[in-house]
Each structure stands twice: as structure tokens, then as C-alpha cells.
Design a protein around this motif. Structure first.
Motif, short mmCIF file in Angstrom:
data_model
loop_
_atom_site.label_atom_id
_atom_site.label_comp_id
_atom_site.label_asym_id
_atom_site.label_seq_id
_atom_site.Cartn_x
_atom_site.Cartn_y
_atom_site.Cartn_z
N GLY A 170 0.60 5.66 0.36
CA GLY A 170 -0.13 6.92 0.48
C GLY A 170 0.55 7.94 -0.40
N ALA A 225 0.85 -1.19 0.00
CA ALA A 225 0.00 0.00 0.00
C ALA A 225 0.88 1.24 0.00
N THR A 285 -0.30 11.52 3.74
CA THR A 285 -1.72 11.19 3.82
C THR A 285 -2.06 10.67 5.21
N THR A 309 5.83 9.68 1.37
CA THR A 309 6.78 10.53 2.11
C THR A 309 7.46 9.78 3.25
N SER A 361 5.84 16.81 7.48
CA SER A 361 5.48 16.54 6.08
C SER A 361 4.00 16.76 5.83
C1 LIG Z 1 10.41 16.21 5.11
C2 LIG Z 1 9.74 15.14 5.88
C3 LIG Z 1 9.36 15.39 7.18
C4 LIG Z 1 8.72 14.41 7.95
N1 LIG Z 1 8.34 14.70 9.22
C5 LIG Z 1 7.71 13.77 9.96
C6 LIG Z 1 7.30 14.05 11.29
O1 LIG Z 1 7.46 15.16 11.80
N2 LIG Z 1 6.70 13.08 12.00
C7 LIG Z 1 6.46 11.84 11.47
O2 LIG Z 1 5.91 11.00 12.16
N3 LIG Z 1 6.84 11.55 10.21
C8 LIG Z 1 7.45 12.46 9.44
N4 LIG Z 1 7.84 12.15 8.15
C9 LIG Z 1 7.61 10.79 7.63
C10 LIG Z 1 6.33 10.58 6.81
O3 LIG Z 1 5.85 11.78 6.28
C11 LIG Z 1 5.23 9.90 7.63
O4 LIG Z 1 5.66 8.60 7.96
C12 LIG Z 1 3.88 9.81 6.93
O5 LIG Z 1 2.90 9.31 7.81
C13 LIG Z 1 3.86 8.94 5.71
O6 LIG Z 1 2.65 9.16 5.01
P1 LIG Z 1 2.53 8.81 3.45
O7 LIG Z 1 1.13 9.07 3.04
O8 LIG Z 1 3.57 9.50 2.69
O9 LIG Z 1 2.78 7.25 3.50
P2 LIG Z 1 3.69 6.35 2.57
O10 LIG Z 1 5.10 6.77 2.65
O11 LIG Z 1 3.08 6.25 1.24
O12 LIG Z 1 3.53 4.95 3.31
C14 LIG Z 1 4.04 4.75 4.61
C15 LIG Z 1 3.67 3.34 5.08
O13 LIG Z 1 2.28 3.24 5.25
C16 LIG Z 1 1.72 2.20 4.48
N5 LIG Z 1 0.42 2.72 4.02
C17 LIG Z 1 0.17 3.89 3.40
N6 LIG Z 1 -1.14 4.05 3.21
C18 LIG Z 1 -1.75 2.95 3.72
C19 LIG Z 1 -3.09 2.50 3.81
N7 LIG Z 1 -4.11 3.23 3.34
N8 LIG Z 1 -3.35 1.29 4.39
C20 LIG Z 1 -2.34 0.55 4.87
N9 LIG Z 1 -1.06 0.92 4.80
C21 LIG Z 1 -0.76 2.10 4.23
C22 LIG Z 1 2.73 1.97 3.39
O14 LIG Z 1 2.66 0.61 2.92
C23 LIG Z 1 4.03 2.24 4.10
O15 LIG Z 1 4.41 1.11 4.83
C24 LIG Z 1 8.48 13.12 7.37
C25 LIG Z 1 8.85 12.88 6.05
C26 LIG Z 1 9.47 13.87 5.31
C27 LIG Z 1 9.84 13.55 3.90
#
Ligand SMILES: Cc1cc2nc3c(=O)[nH]c(=O)nc-3n(C[C@H](O)[C@H](O)[C@H](O)COP(=O)(O)OP(=O)(O)OC[C@H]3O[C@@H](n4cnc5c(N)ncnc54)[C@H](O)[C@@H]3O)c2cc1C
Lengths: 355, 497
Positions: free
Chosen positions: B84, B82, B153, B87, B148
Motif C-alpha cells: 500500500g 502487495a 492506505t 508505512t 499514520s
Molecule cells: C508514524 C507511524 C505511525 C503509525 N501508527 C499506527 C497506529 O496508530 N496504528 C496502527 O495500527 N498502525 C500504525 N502504523 C503502522 C502502519 O501505518 C499500518 O500498519 C498501516 O495499516 C499500513 O498501511 P500501508 O498502506 O502503509 O501498508 P503497507 O506498509 O504498504 O503494507 C502493510 C502490509 O499489508 C499488505 N498489503 C498492503 N496492501 C494490500 C492489499 N491491497 N492487499 C493485500 N495485502 C496488502 C502488505 O503486503 C504488507 O504485508 C504506523 C506507522 C507509522 C510509520
């Protein structure tokens, strides 16, 4: 350190090993203060109450770790001495209440909707599973996402997944100032007030409506409490702390009834349910108590319609205590049970039949 | 023990055409990507050091489509990852070469906002910040705010149990959600949690939060909203010594004050942030603390006075209070942009995410500095200081042969140190692919086996996000790490094998 402090893991482990070898069901028990809760306990007694002691308490880290058999009052005393508290305000239901039982039942008091439930403050645990293995999950730090959150899974599992040996909890400073208020109101008005106040940043820490009086507790920094009091009005409630303490411990007059006592959990703004009996509202409307002789099936059906769930908390027939689960969820529950306790040794049937 | 995780799926292996054919029957044409150039944007998440092309990308837009895709993948034993917004910083959404990458990007609608209940029912692809924006007219907001948040998401947040700069006071994702809809690998739709504050049975809501896409696909989330505080104010304190800054954090909390946010940056991070966003940070400081206080007007005024006093007592060389909302946002901007800012100092940076008991900060920092010298790689430190969550950012150049490997080894050492002092290898970014080896340090084989059993209760064939989050015992044996807990082997007196 107190005289009762004792690491009793070796004995507990030994008993689970023997139970495993002989297939003997075990009834996990701390202080026995929650024997009334859930389905009828069965099995050979596994007594956790001797496994006592605060293992680590670091006020500046906001963490306490204690053995599961530690009396809740010992934990309260230690925290009070440092001007801290368990934010979820757990009910004790008796002098003998232990930390382990509190977490296994995931019971929380009046502050729950405003601060969080027992499960929200669990940081880590040490668990004895049904394979007679001692395992650690989580830890003593505020943020920890390594591995599945097994510690929280143990909260409210009623011991059916394992024996809690040690629990680490996040604690918070006690609130500087508290004021309790009372308003004489009808049900609709009371609920409406709760919903309006809930959308405002008022420092509300408890609410209760008993059919006549709406009581509200404000807590926090003194100026903030005063300002909120001015805004929402109400008469000061004398002996507020006593009132909330009695409510939490179900020593409030409402709980004196010998009728079946139902705990109803649903959306805070759900319309009052048309069920026979006496009602008491807490948690801004999200927890409602019903003392009623109504047929359990009628209550369950009303719940299913309202999108909530009902627990037969006290009195009545204990064959079915918790709201039945849909088949898909129940299947997951069975597989999780097997994952932790493959022989079904721990508290069999305490939560659901066959689990 | 049964372990399917590193095994290649059987029938369908390399049978891309066959899978594509079957998926075409389930999804509209524009919801399937299979040409290499279309797959490229999905080859990595925020941890770009790891890249792989998936076999296919599916972009469903209804729950029924997700169910159908999972049912098919289950039938054909095809891995599913999966995604999102991608990030994530631990390679959690790194595709599987023989699998389907399931993007939730089209699930981007806020389905219901209920001010009276203070909840929002949203699809998993909704961006974190969009929820607070939608709630704003009602005076409400969604508390967890990862840096982020403009991109990530809510589905990803749940999967990672994400935090933010305000989680010291307002908690992590797990504290701020009320219910989920989940599709299991065999296509069944489950409702977890309910309309009330709790649900009957096991706390599956907690189990799902932070489960990194290993147990099911989240297709709907009901989040809790909070009333926006009347006022928020931030203090910036400068220190000529990192240890003093760390001690000040403990002093504030000892005084019974839980700030809304309490963040720390070291010299290198301060400089990078200042160059990038001109937040007005003091460039001669060894460390700065940002302390946000929120609540009612009266409360904030009172707390500002107290905290100012504490910071001065703790030896701050300068304490500033943001003079208005604009300056408050500027102070935060530097912190929120710290990663990209540090990213400008070197071709690449690697973000670590250990958490430690706060009192161990001085020794962990000293050891990190020592390791930095040893590995000849600079480190900038950004911390969620209030809750002991460290983000050392290691600067490197991936184009220099061997430098990534050295960086990873260095990062691994920092994480092992975190475990040794009683902390954890990941506070909020998740294990994913990245920290899989360090899981062997944090957990022993019995604990890992228990995790695998939890996984098997949901996904017995190991099709969801294979190879992530929990290492096989075999992998740990190869990694050769010794499990440590609080610096000691666990219960030597009880060890029975
Ligand atoms: C500049 C920067 C700053 C950040 N700051 C923070 C911060 O302050 N705090 C923090 O906690 N994180 C931070 N992060 C990390 C990141 O943004 C988080 O982990 C965020 O929750 C990931 O969301 P995403 O939608 O990008 O998920 P993705 O990267 O697409 O996926 C993350 C994980 O979730 C799973 N997943 C995604 N969607 C689903 C779904 N619908 N059902 C089941 N599984 C799913 C994926 O398989 C993967 O294992 C940062 C990242 C960056 C690049």
C-alpha cells in the motif's frame, strides 16, 4: 466457581481421537437449544455441555473467558453482577443455551447493528481440531494481530471447523439508562425514519418494525437518552425490556407462525422485497424476517438480485438452509474445511452439503 | 509437513528479462519498474532496518490487470508482495528479491459514498484519512485512525487490521469493514461479505483482516461509516508515577465509562513530544494520560465531571480539560506525533507493539526499565492504555556496529515478556518479517502448522508474501524458543508427543 464447573477436555479429546481412528462423524452439541438451526445434525453425539465454567473474568479488563459448555445464563448472571453485559445481546432460544453454541452460530440480538455481532467481541479461543489437537488462537487482550484470526473464523462456522473448547469475549458496561419508544407508521415512513436517524449520532440500540408499529430503543447516559428522545419523539413503550427480550427470543407474536421462517440479510436501505408472506424488520432494515410458503428458489433468486442472502431459519425443508455460495468461494470453504478437519468428522453437512 | 515458504521459486529464478517480457504484454509501460534506481523507493516499508530490492515493481490500475499479474506469477511461480503506502512497521511489505512488488498506489479512488447506508466503497490505495474527509460533508467518518492516517492506505489497514487511538470504543479495522473484493493467487476475483451486516458461509472477512498480504490481494473495500459524535472533549492528566497513571485507566473503565481514546505517555515521550510540537504537556510529569470523551453534548459534560473526579482520586497531580477544539487538537497532536518526536532523540528508533492485560502494566514497565539498563539503550513509552497496547520505542544508532542487533534482541525480550504475562507480540502492527521469531514463542508447532494449512487453502504454492507472518517450524527450531502460554507450558497433562 459453581458445582457444575468441570474441565472435560480429556474426555472430548479422547472421543475425537477415537472418531478419527474409526472415521466416525461427530455431532457437536452444547445445550441443544439450536438443534433446529442449520441442516439436519448427523453423527455420534459429542456432548460439550459438561465442559463448563468461567475460567477468568476480569471486569476492569473487560474480558471474560469461559468453557464452551458454560450455560449462557451463567455468563449473563456473572456479568450482571458486575454491571456488565455481552454487547451483542445473544438470543438464547432455550434455557440450555451454551456459550460455545452461541459463538458457533454467531447469533446476535437487537443491539447487533449498533454494537456489533458475536464475532466482533471474540478475542480468543481454544479449539479442538479434526486432527485431535488442542490449539489456542488470539487471547484475552483487546488487540491482537499475531497469526490469522482463527477465533473469528470459528464464529458462525457451526462447528464444522472444530470444537470450541473455550472462548474469550470482550464485555462492556451495561448502559446506564434505556428508553423504548413506539411510533405508529406505514412501512415507507418507518424505513425512512430509520435511515435518517442512523445518520445522526443518536444513541439507538435497537429497532423493530412489525408492519404497524416502529419500535426504537435508546440507551446510554441518561441525559443523552432524554435529549435524543426529545428529538425523535414517539410514545414511551411500557415494558420495553420485555418487548425486546421477546423479540430476541422469537417469542414475539410474529414468530408464532408454523410457516417456513426466513432470515433475510441485506443492505439496510434495500427496497422492500416483493415476496409473498408476513414481514418483520429489525436492525435498521438490515435483518428482515419473512414467514412465507414461497418456493425457496424464488426467495433465493430475489436475494441474489437484491445483493443479500436468505437463511431458512426455522420450519420447512432443511436440505438447503443457507444461501448457496458461488463456486469460487465454495472451493475456498472446502479447502479450509480440509485444513481444520481433514477427515470431515465435525458436523458434516450442517452448513452446506459436503462441507 | 509441506512448507514452501523459504523455498526459492523454480523456473523463473533470476529470469528477470523473461518475466518482464511477459508483464509488458499485460501492463502499460509506465506501470512497470525494473531499473535499480526506480526500484529503490520500494526497498523497505516503515521498518527501514530491513531492505531488499524487488526484481520488479508492477503498478496496475485495474482489477483485470491485478488478476492478469497474479495469474502470470502463479503460472511462473514468482513470489508477489502487495504494497500500500509502505508505512507498515513490521516489514510486511518488504520486497522479495526474486519477486514482483505489487503496488496498489494507483487504486486511489473512492468509488461510492452512500450516506444512507453509511458505507463507502473504496479502492485499496485510498488513504485512511481521505475516507473521513470525503464522508465529512455528510456528518459521517471512518472510525479507525492509525497515527499514520495521512499516509497509510485502507488496503494496508485491512491487511494489518490496524487500530488507532479511538479503537477502545470504536474497534479495529475488522469491526469497521463490511465487504471486500479479493484476487486470489490464481487470478480469481472473489466477493467476501455482502451488502448486509453478514454473509453466508465462513467469516472470510475476519480471516482476511490482518492476514498481511498472505492470502490474496485486496482490490476493493466497503467500509462502514459512523455518525460524527456531536461533541468530543479531551482531558489531560499528569501523574508523578507511571503505576498510578496505569491504575487510573482501570478506574475509569470500572466506573462504566468507555472513553473514545485513552492514551498514556511516559516522561521521555512527553519531553520528546513537547519539544517537537509544543503541546503544552507538563514536563515534570512521569506520565500523562489523555482521555477523550465523545457523544452527545449532555453525555460528554456528564462524563467529563466523572472522569475528572476519578483522575483526581487516582492521584493525578494536575487535570486539564482542553478549553476549545484548537486545544483538543493540540493535546492530540503531541500524541499523534510521538513516534517522529521520539525519532529526533536518536539517529534511529525501533517501535515495539506488544499488548498485555492492563493490570500487568507495572511489572512489564519495571522489566522494560531493567532491560533498558541491561542493554544500555533508552526507551520511551507510548501506550494505547485503554486496551493495553504498548509501544515502547527503543532509541539506537544503526551506524554503531552491533547496536541494531542489540536493539532487536532487547525488543524481542519485551515481546516475550508480553506473551508471558498473557498478552501478545503484536497488537496492531503485524508480524511481518520483524516478529517472525517471536511467533515461535506465542504459538506452538501445532498452532503454527494450522496457520500454514490456512495459508495453503488460499495459496498452496506459498507465492504471496513468502517468509512473512508465520514462521516455518524449521525456523522456530533454529530460533530455539520455548513456546509459552500464560507463563506455563500448554496442558502438560494433555501433551502427547
Ligand atoms: C508514524 C507511524 C505511525 C503509525 N501508527 C499506527 C497506529 O496508530 N496504528 C496502527 O495500527 N498502525 C500504525 N502504523 C503502522 C502502519 O501505518 C499500518 O500498519 C498501516 O495499516 C499500513 O498501511 P500501508 O498502506 O502503509 O501498508 P503497507 O506498509 O504498504 O503494507 C502493510 C502490509 O499489508 C499488505 N498489503 C498492503 N496492501 C494490500 C492489499 N491491497 N492487499 C493485500 N495485502 C496488502 C502488505 O503486503 C504488507 O504485508 C504506523 C506507522 C507509522 C510509520
Amino acid at each position: 466457581m459453581s458445582e457444575q464447573d468441570q474441565d472435560n477436555r480429556a474426555a472430548l479429546l479422547g472421543q475425537v481421537e477415537r472418531a478419527k481412528a474409526t472415521g466416525t462423524p461427530l455431532c457437536i452439541r452444547g445445550g441443544g437449544s439450536k438443534d433446529f438451526y442449520g441442516r439436519q445434525p448427523v453423527g455420534e453425539l459429542l456432548d460439550v455441555s459438561q465442559h463448563q465454567g468461567i475460567v477468568n473474568y476480569e471486569p476492569t479488563e473487560l474480558v471474560i473467558t469461559a468453557r464452551a459448555g458454560t450455560p449462557l445464563r451463567v455468563i449473563d448472571q456473572a456479568l450482571t453482577a458486575e454491571n456488565q453485559m455481552l454487547p451483542f445481546e445473544p438470543p438464547h432460544f432455550g434455557e440450555t443455551a451454551t456459550l460455545g453454541g452461541t459463538i458457533a452460530c454467531n447469533l446476535s440480538g437487537p443491539r447487533r447493528p449498533y454494537a456489533g455481532a458475536a464475532r466482533d467481541f471474540v478475542l480468543g479461543s481454544q479449539v479442538l481440531n479434526g486432527k485431535a489437537e488442542i490449539l489456542h488462537f488470539g487471547g484475552e487482550v483487546m488487540k491482537n494481530v499475531a497469526g490469522y484470526d482463527v477465533s473469528r473464523l470459528m464464529c458462525g462456522a457451526l462447528g464444522t471447523l472444530g470444537v470450541l473448547l473455550e472462548v474469550s469475549l470482550k464485555v462492556l458496561p451495561r448502559l446506564e439508562h434505556e428508553v423504548s419508544l413506539t411510533f405508529e407508521l406505514g412501512l415507507e415512513e418507518a424505513l425512512e425514519n430509520l435511515h435518517t436517524w442512523g445518520q445522526r449520532p443518536y444513541p439507538i440500540t435497537a429497532t423493530c418494525y412489525d408492519g404497524d408499529q416502529l419500535r426504537v430503543r435508546l440507551g446510554g447516559e441518561e441525559q443523552a437518552v432524554r435529549a435524543a428522545h426529545k428529538r425523535i419523539g414517539g410514545d414511551a413503550l411500557a415494558e420495553g425490556a420485555v418487548f425486546w427480550g421477546k423479540l430476541r427470543e422469537q417469542q414475539h407474536g410474529f414468530f408464532g407462525s408454523s410457516k417456513p421462517l426466513w432470515r433475510i440479510s441485506l443492505a439496510s436501505d434495500a427496497a422492500p422485497l416483493d415476496l409473498e408472506g408476513k414481514w418483520l424488520y429489525e436492525w435498521g432494515g438490515a435483518q428482515r424476517w419473512l414467514a412465507s410458503e414461497s418456493e425457496p428458489t424464488i426467495i433465493r433468486e430475489a436475494m441474489a438480485k437484491a445483493g443479500g442472502h436468505a437463511t431458512l431459519f426455522r420450519n420447512g425443508d432443511r436440505t438447503q438452509v443457507f444461501q448457496p455460495l458461488p463456486e469460487g468461494l465454495l472451493a475456498i470453504h472446502r479447502r479450509l474445511k480440509t485444513a481444520f478437519d481433514p477427515q470431515g468428522l465435525f458436523n458434516p453437512g450442517r452448513m452446506y452439503e459436503g462441507l | 509437513m509441506h512448507d514452501h515458504r523459504d523455498q526459492a521459486p523454480k523456473q523463473i529464478r533470476n529470469n528477470k528479462a523473461g518475466l518482464l517480457q511477459r508483464l509488458t504484454e499485460l501492463l502499460p509501460g509506465d506501470a512497470l519498474l525494473h531499473e535499480a534506481e526506480d526500484l529503490r523507493p520500494y526497498e523497505c516499508d516503515g521498518l527501514s532496518a530491513y531492505r531488499k530490492l524487488p526484481m520488479l515493481v508492477a503498478l496496475p490500475s485495474t482489477i483485470e490487470q491485478v488478476q492478469a499479474i497474479l495469474r502470470l506469477c502463479h503460472e511462473l511461480q514468482v513470489p508477489v508482495v502487495a504494497r500500500g503506502a509502505g508505512t507498515g512497521l513490521s516489514g510486511g511489505a518488504l520486497p522479495h528479491e526474486q519477486g514482483v512488488l505489487l503496488s496498489l498506489a494507483k487504486f486511489n479512488r473512492i468509488l461510492e459514498l452512500n450516506p444512507q447506508r453509511r458505507t463507502a466503497r473504496v479502492q485499496p490505495g485510498v488513504r485512511n484519512l481521505a475516507i473521513s474527509q470525503a464522508a465529512d460533508p455528510h456528518g459521517l467518518y471512518y472510525a479507525p485512525d492509525p497515527s499514520s492516517q495521512i499516509a497509510c492506505t485502507i488496503g494496508g489497514n485491512v491487511a494489518e487490521n490496524s487500530g488507532g487511538v479511538h479503537c477502545l470504543k470504536y474497534g479495529l479495522t475488522v469491526h469497521n469493514i463490511q465487504s471486500l473484493k479479493l484476487v486470489t493467487i490464481d487470478g480469481e476475483l472473489l466477493q467476501i461479505g455482502g451488502a448486509g451486516l453478514d454473509a453466508p458461509g465462513y467469516d472470510l472477512l475476519a480471516l482476511m483482516t490482518g492476514s498481511e498480504g498472505m492470502l490474496g490481494v485486496i482490490v476493493e473495500i466497503t467500509v462502514k461509516l459512523l455518525a460524527k459524535p456531536q461533541r468530543a472533549q479531551v482531558l489531560l492528566a499528569a501523574f508523578n508515577n507511571v503505576v498510578k497513571a496505569g491504575a487510573a485507566v482501570g478506574d475509569i473503565i470500572s466506573a462504566g465509562i468507555i472513553p473514545a481514546g485513552l492514551e498514556m505517555m511516559d516522561r521521555l515521550a512527553i519531553r520528546a513530544a513537547e519539544d517537537f510540537v509544543h503541546a503544552g504537556y507538563p514536563l515534570d510529569a512521569e506520565a500523562i494520560l489523555l482521555c477523550e470523551l465523545d457523544g452527545t453534548n449532555e453525555e460528554v459534560s456528564e462524563h467529563i465531571l466523572k472522569v475528572r473526579e476519578i483522575l483526581n482520586q487516582a492521584g493525578a497531580t494536575e487535570v486539564r480539560t482542553a478549553k476549545d477544539e484548537a486545544e483538543r487538537l493540540t493535546f492530540w497532536k503531541g500524541r499523534k506525533a510521538a513516534f517522529p518526536a521520539v525519532g529526533r532523540l536518536a539517529p534511529d528508533y525501533y517501535c515495539m507493539d506488544g499488548t498485555i492485560p492492563r493490570k500487568r502494566l507495572p511489572e512489564v514497565l519495571a522489566a522494560t526499565t531493567e532491560l533498558s539498563k541491561q542493554y544500555k539503550l533508552p526507551v520511551a513509552n507510548v501506550f494505547h492504555a485503554g486496551d493495553g497496547n504498548l509501544h515502547p520505542l527503543i532509541l539506537y544508532d544503526a551506524n554503531q556496529p552491533g547496536e541494531l542487533e542489540r536493539t532487536e534482541e532487547f525488543g524481542g525480550k519485551i515481546l516475550e515478556l508480553c506473551v508471558e504475562v498473557g498478552g501478545t507480540i503484536t497488537g496492531e502492527h503485524g508480524v511481518g518479517m520483524e516478529k517472525i521469531n517471536q511467533m515461535c514463542v506465542q504459538f506452538n508447532s501445532l498452532e503454527l502448522t494450522q496457520f500454514h494449512a490456512v495459508k495453503a487453502a488460499f495459496d498452496p504454492l506459498g507465492l504471496l508474501n513468502p517468509g512473512k507472518a508465520v514462521p516455518t517450524l524449521h525456523r522456530c527450531a533454529e530460533f530455539g524458543a520455548m513456546h509459552v502460554h500464560h507463563g506455563e507450558l500448554p496442558f502438560p497433562e494433555l501433551e502427547r508427543f
